[in-house]
Every structure is written in structure tokens, then in C-alpha cells.
Design a protein around this motif. Sequence first.
Motif, PDB file in Angstrom:
ATOM      1  N   THR A 654      41.152  41.219  32.015  1.00 46.27           N
ATOM      2  CA  THR A 654      42.378  40.533  31.629  1.00 46.27           C
ATOM      3  C   THR A 654      42.650  40.876  30.172  1.00 46.27           C
ATOM      4  N   ALA A 655      43.825  41.415  29.906  1.00 43.04           N
ATOM      5  CA  ALA A 655      44.203  41.803  28.546  1.00 43.04           C
ATOM      6  C   ALA A 655      45.485  41.094  28.154  1.00 43.04           C
ATOM      7  N   ARG A 656      45.525  40.628  26.906  1.00 47.46           N
ATOM      8  CA  ARG A 656      46.723  39.985  26.387  1.00 47.46           C
ATOM      9  C   ARG A 656      47.086  40.651  25.071  1.00 47.46           C
ATOM     10  N   PRO A 657      47.795  41.784  25.129  1.00 49.55           N
ATOM     11  CA  PRO A 657      48.150  42.492  23.889  1.00 49.55           C
ATOM     12  C   PRO A 657      49.089  41.702  22.995  1.00 49.55           C
ATOM     13  N   SER A 658      49.849  40.753  23.569  1.00 52.16           N
ATOM     14  CA  SER A 658      50.712  39.885  22.780  1.00 52.16           C
ATOM     15  C   SER A 658      50.776  38.532  23.460  1.00 52.16           C
ATOM     16  N   ASP A 659      51.363  37.557  22.761  1.00 53.78           N
ATOM     17  CA  ASP A 659      51.484  36.227  23.352  1.00 53.78           C
ATOM     18  C   ASP A 659      52.435  36.212  24.541  1.00 53.78           C
ATOM     19  N   ARG A 660      53.220  37.283  24.695  1.00 55.73           N
ATOM     20  CA  ARG A 660      54.207  37.337  25.759  1.00 55.73           C
ATOM     21  C   ARG A 660      53.723  38.083  26.994  1.00 55.73           C
ATOM     22  N   LEU A 661      52.752  38.961  26.827  1.00 55.19           N
ATOM     23  CA  LEU A 661      52.351  39.862  27.916  1.00 55.19           C
ATOM     24  C   LEU A 661      50.891  39.659  28.281  1.00 55.19           C
ATOM     25  N   THR A 662      50.637  39.493  29.567  1.00 53.14           N
ATOM     26  CA  THR A 662      49.278  39.446  30.087  1.00 53.14           C
ATOM     27  C   THR A 662      49.154  40.457  31.212  1.00 53.14           C
ATOM     28  N   VAL A 663      48.102  41.255  31.173  1.00 51.02           N
ATOM     29  CA  VAL A 663      47.843  42.274  32.199  1.00 51.02           C
ATOM     30  C   VAL A 663      46.497  41.977  32.835  1.00 51.02           C
ATOM     31  N   ASN A 664      46.466  42.004  34.160  1.00 53.05           N
ATOM     32  CA  ASN A 664      45.237  41.759  34.901  1.00 53.05           C
ATOM     33  C   ASN A 664      44.953  42.942  35.810  1.00 53.05           C
ATOM     34  N   ALA A 665      43.693  43.243  35.997  1.00 48.93           N
ATOM     35  CA  ALA A 665      43.316  44.291  36.937  1.00 48.93           C
ATOM     36  C   ALA A 665      41.964  43.934  37.544  1.00 48.93           C
ATOM     37  N   ALA A 666      41.722  44.381  38.752  1.00 46.07           N
ATOM     38  CA  ALA A 666      40.447  44.112  39.417  1.00 46.07           C
ATOM     39  C   ALA A 666      40.127  45.235  40.380  1.00 46.07           C
ATOM     40  N   TYR A 667      38.854  45.557  40.473  1.00 47.14           N
ATOM     41  CA  TYR A 667      38.404  46.591  41.397  1.00 47.14           C
ATOM     42  C   TYR A 667      37.091  46.156  42.025  1.00 47.14           C
ATOM     43  N   THR A 668      36.992  46.304  43.325  1.00 49.68           N
ATOM     44  CA  THR A 668      35.757  46.017  44.049  1.00 49.68           C
ATOM     45  C   THR A 668      35.371  47.223  44.887  1.00 49.68           C
ATOM     46  N   PHE A 669      34.118  47.650  44.761  1.00 49.99           N
ATOM     47  CA  PHE A 669      33.557  48.722  45.593  1.00 49.99           C
ATOM     48  C   PHE A 669      32.489  48.116  46.485  1.00 49.99           C
ATOM     49  N   LEU A 670      32.563  48.395  47.785  1.00 52.41           N
ATOM     50  CA  LEU A 670      31.588  47.879  48.742  1.00 52.41           C
ATOM     51  C   LEU A 670      31.050  49.006  49.610  1.00 52.41           C
ATOM     52  N   ASP A 671      29.748  49.087  49.693  1.00 53.64           N
ATOM     53  CA  ASP A 671      29.088  49.982  50.647  1.00 53.64           C
ATOM     54  C   ASP A 671      28.348  49.077  51.628  1.00 53.64           C
ATOM     55  N   ALA A 672      29.037  48.725  52.717  1.00 54.13           N
ATOM     56  CA  ALA A 672      28.509  47.769  53.698  1.00 54.13           C
ATOM     57  C   ALA A 672      28.271  48.497  55.010  1.00 54.13           C
ATOM     58  N   LYS A 673      27.036  48.513  55.472  1.00 56.72           N
ATOM     59  CA  LYS A 673      26.738  49.285  56.676  1.00 56.72           C
ATOM     60  C   LYS A 673      25.638  48.628  57.497  1.00 56.72           C
ATOM     61  N   VAL A 674      25.619  48.981  58.766  1.00 57.33           N
ATOM     62  CA  VAL A 674      24.557  48.552  59.677  1.00 57.33           C
ATOM     63  C   VAL A 674      23.361  49.479  59.484  1.00 57.33           C
ATOM     64  N   ASP A 675      22.186  48.897  59.332  1.00 58.51           N
ATOM     65  CA  ASP A 675      20.976  49.704  59.182  1.00 58.51           C
ATOM     66  C   ASP A 675      20.235  49.899  60.502  1.00 58.51           C
ATOM     67  N   ARG A 676      20.328  48.873  61.385  1.00 59.98           N
ATOM     68  CA  ARG A 676      19.572  48.986  62.640  1.00 59.98           C
ATOM     69  C   ARG A 676      20.252  48.177  63.734  1.00 59.98           C
ATOM     70  N   PHE A 677      20.753  48.861  64.763  1.00 56.73           N
ATOM     71  CA  PHE A 677      21.306  48.208  65.947  1.00 56.73           C
ATOM     72  C   PHE A 677      21.675  49.260  66.977  1.00 56.73           C
ATOM     73  N   VAL A 678      21.272  49.031  68.218  1.00 54.34           N
ATOM     74  CA  VAL A 678      21.641  49.881  69.349  1.00 54.34           C
ATOM     75  C   VAL A 678      22.355  48.988  70.356  1.00 54.34           C
ATOM     76  N   GLY A 679      23.554  49.405  70.782  1.00 55.97           N
ATOM     77  CA  GLY A 679      24.318  48.571  71.694  1.00 55.97           C
ATOM     78  C   GLY A 679      25.438  49.319  72.369  1.00 55.97           C
TER      79      GLY A 679
END
Length: 818
Positions: A654-679
Motif C-alpha cells: 500500500t503506497a500513499r504518495p500524497s494525501d489524495r492518492l492511495t495505491v494498493n497491489a497484491a500478489y499471491t503465488f500458490l503451488d498446490a498439488k496432490v502428492d499421493r492418490f490413485v482413483g
Amino acid sequence: MAFDKSFFLASASISLMVPGAAFAQAASDGGHNGFGTGEIVVTANKREQKLSDVGVTATVISGDSLQQQGISSLEEVANHVPSLSYAAAPNGTPVYTLRGVGFYESSISAYPSVSIYVDEVPLPFPILSNHITFDIERLEVLKGPQGTLFGQNSTGGAINYIAAKPTDTFRAGGSLSYARFDQVDAEAFVSGPLGEKLKARLAGRVELGDAWQRSESRPGDRNGKTRNYMGRFLLAFEPSTSVRFLLTVNGWKDKSEPLAPQHIALQFQNEALGVPSGFPVGAFRPAQELEAPFSSLGPRDADWSTRSTLFDHKTPFADNDMLQASLRADIDVGDFGTLTSLTAYTKFNQRQGNDYDGLPINGLDAPLILGDIKTFTQELRFANDPRNPFRFVIGGNYEKDKVYQQLNTNFAESSAFIGYGTVFGTPITINTIDNNQAMRAYAFFGNVEYDVVDALTLKAGVRYTNARDRATTCQTDIQGPQYYLGNLFAVFSPLLGGPARGPYQPRECFALNLDPETFLPVVDYLPFAALGEYRDTLSEDNVSWRIGADFKASPDILLYANVSKGYKAGSYPVTAATTFGQAVPAKQESVFAVEGGIKSSLLDRRLQLNVAGFYYDYRDKQLRTKLNDPTFGQLDVLRNIPKSSIKGVEVELTARPSDRLTVNAAYTFLDAKVDRFVGTNAGGETGIDFAGTPIPYTPRHQVSVGFNYDQPLSGDLVLFSGASINHRSGTIATLGGNTNPSTVFAKAVPCVYCIDGYTTIDAQLGIRDESQGWRAFVWGKNIGNEYYWTNVAAGYDTVARFVGRPTSYGVTVGYSFR
């Protein structure tokens, strides 16, 4: 909308909290104070603290920001909060996934993996959370296992709504919006003292809108009307400075038309032979289903059934309501601490119908779903003075839930109707499932924090939970003898080794006591392969725990590390089943989590940078997958995935370069995986090794960037503007869904079970009067008219996707009285 990869790299390097400018500001700021004059508040430790002082990863959204951006549901919140994903089950039950941890289950009796609270009072089942996003002070999204203080079923995290409270002086206000599709939203509140020690607040919201989905088979027919009504009443009583009571009554009624899906593919048992799923060889598919075209795949395109066999009403439809009453009591024990009691009773009624296949015929629909939830919760805890260097919370809670659901499915124009009518003389059409569950859980918990020195705090917490779930499931056929689905099972039972018997009797439970994979009995109170009611009790206990440390490297930099383990209760499915093997529950799942992060305020607090990294060892994840039934082919079954893992990084700025302007940014990285399952995959192919397969509903990349800008005009008039860009990369709706099974046929969809990445843009522009309390602004959501979908579901012969809303734009006016 195309999204350049270079934008991702740039965003990732600066990223952090999404919302619009006020997203991270406390409601007391009004969202318009100078930078640094207001603090972000969170109740992660069951007391109010500055977010910058708490060693947890959380997103806090102010009520002002929710109003300005027109966010009125958790579905819309999920679009703005990286790492939080939303999917609607075919019957409309919401599914929330946080950092890859979620439970996709359509039954209303399923406990979630991401728990929902209003002022720390639980809404134990996701369906209860559909219409509570109004008149909110702030919304807290706590990430990672929260089991020690928020209980089991929060392995992914917890979402806590903080409702706006009664005020010491008279206040009132409201807003009115008019938008595309003749959508009218009106919200209002009145608040103030009723006496010297009594004050109250009453708030309500109404949402009315025309249908926006267009039938592809019936020009002029529409679906998607909005008819929602919400209310909240709070009564605060403070007989003395050391005793406080808060009575809260929440309620809503939903008479809207549920989302209809898009028909995108057909399923076959054997593509080479062209045999539909569950079809006896030599039978044939209904001509009308073969001739039904695939969807045109536009954001408003869909189809649905107008009428259903035995149920003379439109599908989709809904008539659901929820009412919750809670009482909070806080009693100060001298200067030592505070005793808190939270008591709540919640009741929910469901009566709705859903189209599952996206066809104008009854290939697979749920023309009538009935449900009833009654839940009672009680928590009692004691916390010492938070100013003490050694702080603790100890307590216990009790929960009792009763849930009934009746699911009527209609496949009168599917392959099953003609196939079984031709081969067995039983043209089956309606299947009725009755499920009753009685759940009880109690827990004891404790949490401590100790300031070893001013800069170092050690933390630990533990909770013991004991849970029991008693379930009964009966599947019946409610039609006349010529249609009885149970006749098939009455014939199959003795052929499979079950007891000799006569013809099927109306309303008799017809599922067979056997497991189709092991061919062994499932229960011991019935003979093998006998017809009957499934009854079972699931008793489990667990110990959730958490340890961690917070280190203040400087007044503006916090380093933290946490190690925790949380549990989600086991669950019984509510699904069409031919055998008891499909009715058995999935056992409890667990998440072991390691997380570390930094929170920093730089440049005289004009720049806030937070970074967190985490690893989850995910055991026995509960997931709906497929089973090859010997009679009907591919049917749903609830399984435990033995082992999965999730690695991730979150960066927030979150950045506020002036009292009038606010900038927000967000990033999420996910490595979500199944390790063991047969079906079995979604196409009915067995013996599939899913090791390395991504976890469904878990985008790898999630990005949000937004800004708010205020420009003073004359006097107290202020021109304000804001915009946000939200992107989700692609994910899948089922295990192995990144490739089409050989049993699926689709013309225009290269990956049937994929959920493609998408980007949406929202914006607002308006004027407000700081002294008079009025505001007016125009706004737009999904301005680029991005075509996207949040879920893909398989029916009996079909596959259908559920899309997000197209472009919406409108104008809002509001006024606040003081």
C-alpha cells in the motif's frame, strides 16, 4: 481480456493488498483521513489489535470500501482478495477456498474449511453466509489454520464480519443504487441511544433486479431475477462500566432465481462405441438430447428447464430464509480480565430448484430441494488484561446442529430413462434422497502470549475438539410402479447374493448394502446386498495447536513466524447412490502449516510492505471424486486424498504518495498439488495416478491492483475516483481436469474441466460533501465484459459450466444524517 505477462512481473515486484483505497483502513477513518491517522484493526486473537502488531497474515476491508465498490457478497469479496477463491456448487451452495484449502461439497450439511463468523458468532455452514454483507464496519480475512481460537473447520482460515454497532448519538443513513438489468439496491440504517444505558441499531437491505441470462432455445425467456431481503438489529445494554451485553438478530430471505449453467460437453462410457455413461450396451440415447446444441459460450448464454415431471414450477427457483439470534455478554473481573459469553441460535429453511445440465430438457435437474438447519452454539472464555506482558485466553464451546435435506433429481430425458425402460422395462425418472444428520461438538482451548522483552513476543495455543455426527440416508422413488427405480434394485439384490424378496414397495429405501469396489457389505445391520436405509455414526477428536514468535525489529517493522496444525471434521455426502459404498463419510482432514513473514511501514508510513511465505502439509483432504457404479456408470463419491502439499508466497503493498492518492497491489503465488492418490477421473477412467495433479479451485497466480484518488473542488465538495484490476490464472474443477477424459465429447471446448484465467476491472467516479454527508457516484463492474466461469460440473450425460456476471454499471446516491 488479454493480460500481458510483463504486467504480472511488475505487479509481483510491488504487490500487496487489493481493495480500493479504503480497503485497508478501519471503518472509524471513514476511509478518507490523512495517511497514518487511522489504524487497521483485527480480532485474530479474539480482541481488537492493530493489524501491524499481529503476527498473522490477514486482509481487512473497511465497510466504507465495501460500499464504495458495491461489494455485497462474499463472492465479490473473493474476486478482490488474492488467495481467496469462490465457486458455486450446482445447487448454489457457496464454496470458499483460501490458499488452496477448501471443501467442495454441495450438501447444506457440509462443514467448510474456511469458517464464517459475524462478530465472532459462527455461521457453521456456508449456505448461511449468502446474504450478510451489509452495514459492515469491516471484514477480516484471516489466512492459514485458525483452529486454536476459531475452532475446527478453519484449516484454510476464517472470515469474520464485524457489524456496524449502535452509536452513542443519533445517526441514520442510506443509499440507493440503480444498475443494468433494472437492478435496484436500497440499504438504510438508523442508530442511537434508547436511554442512558441502552442503544440500538437497525439496518436493512433490499436487492431487486430483472433476469440477465438468456435462454438459447427459447428466444425471449430469461433467468436470474434478484429478490433478496436482509435485516439486522443490534441492542447494546451497559448496566455498568464493567458489564456489557449485545443482542444481535440477523436474517435474510432469498427468492432469487439461481444461476443456470451452460451445456458444454457430452459424456460417454466408451467414446468409440458411442455408449452414453451408465447405458447398457445396445440401448440408445434420447434424440432430443443428442440434438440439443452446445452453448454459444457468451457471458449471458445459458439454458434451463421450464417444467419438471411431478413438480409443476419453473426451474430454477428459490425461496430460502435464514434467522440468527445471538447474545454476547462481557463482564470485567476487576482489573484482572474479562469473562465473555457468546450464545447463538440459527435456523435456515430451503426450498429451491436447480438446473444441472444447461439443457431445456430434464437430462439432469434438481427440480425440488428441501432443507432445514437448526444450530445452537455456546462459547465461554476468559481473557486477562491485554496490557499485561503475559496475556492469555482460556475457554470452551459447545455446538449442536441438526440438518435435514431432501434432494429430488430428475433425469426423465436422459439416457437412463429410455435405456432402462428399453432393457428392463423400468423407465426411471425421479430419484429422491432424504438425509438427516445430528452433529454435536465440544472443545476446550487456551492461547497465551508473552512479551519476553519489548521487541519479542512468544505465542502458543491449543484446542481439544470432540465431534460426533449421526447420519441416516434413504433413497426412494416417489412415482408409480411403472417408473419405480427401486424395481431395478429389487431384482439386482438377490442376483448379487442378497436376500430373496418381492417387488419394490413405494418409498422403500433402495440402495444396496455393498461396496461396488470391494464387493463387501458396508454395514452389519443388514444382509449383504439387501435394500435399506444407511445409518452410521462418525466419532472423531483432535488437538489443534499453534506456536509462534513476533519480533519488532523497529517500531515500523514486524517479523513473525508461526507453526500450526488444524483439523476439519469428517463429512457425509448427500448424493445419488446405488450402494452404501457411496454413503460412507470422509474422515477428518488436517493441515500442518509453517509460515513466516514481515510487515513494514516505510517512508514515514507512506509505504506499507508485507511479505509472507508458507508451506502446508495437507493430509486426508476431503474431495468429491468419481466411482464407477456397475449399474449407472459414473457417480459421485466422497474420498480422502492421502497427501497433498501447498507452497505459497504473498506480497502486499500500500503506497500513499500524497494525501489524495492511495495505491494498493497484491500478489499471491500458490503451488498446490496432490502428492499421493490413485482413483477415478471425471470421465470414469479408473486407476489414474493423480500424483502431481493441481488441487482444484486453486489458481497459481492471483493479482489485484487498485487506487483511490480524492480531488477537493469547492467548499466541502470532493471529487473521488477509484479502480481495481483483479486477475486469476487458470485452475481446474476436478482432479486431473487439465486434460479431457476419453469419455467426453466437446466441440468448442478444448479443456472441459478447466477454469480459464480471467481479468476483471471495476471503477467508481463521484462527488461527496464532507459536511452535509451526501455522496453520488457512477460505477462499473467487470467493465471489459470478461467472459469467465467459476465452476464446471458433470451431470448424468452432460458437462456444464457456471459463469460469472457480465458487465454491470449503475449510479448510487447516499446520505448520512447525524
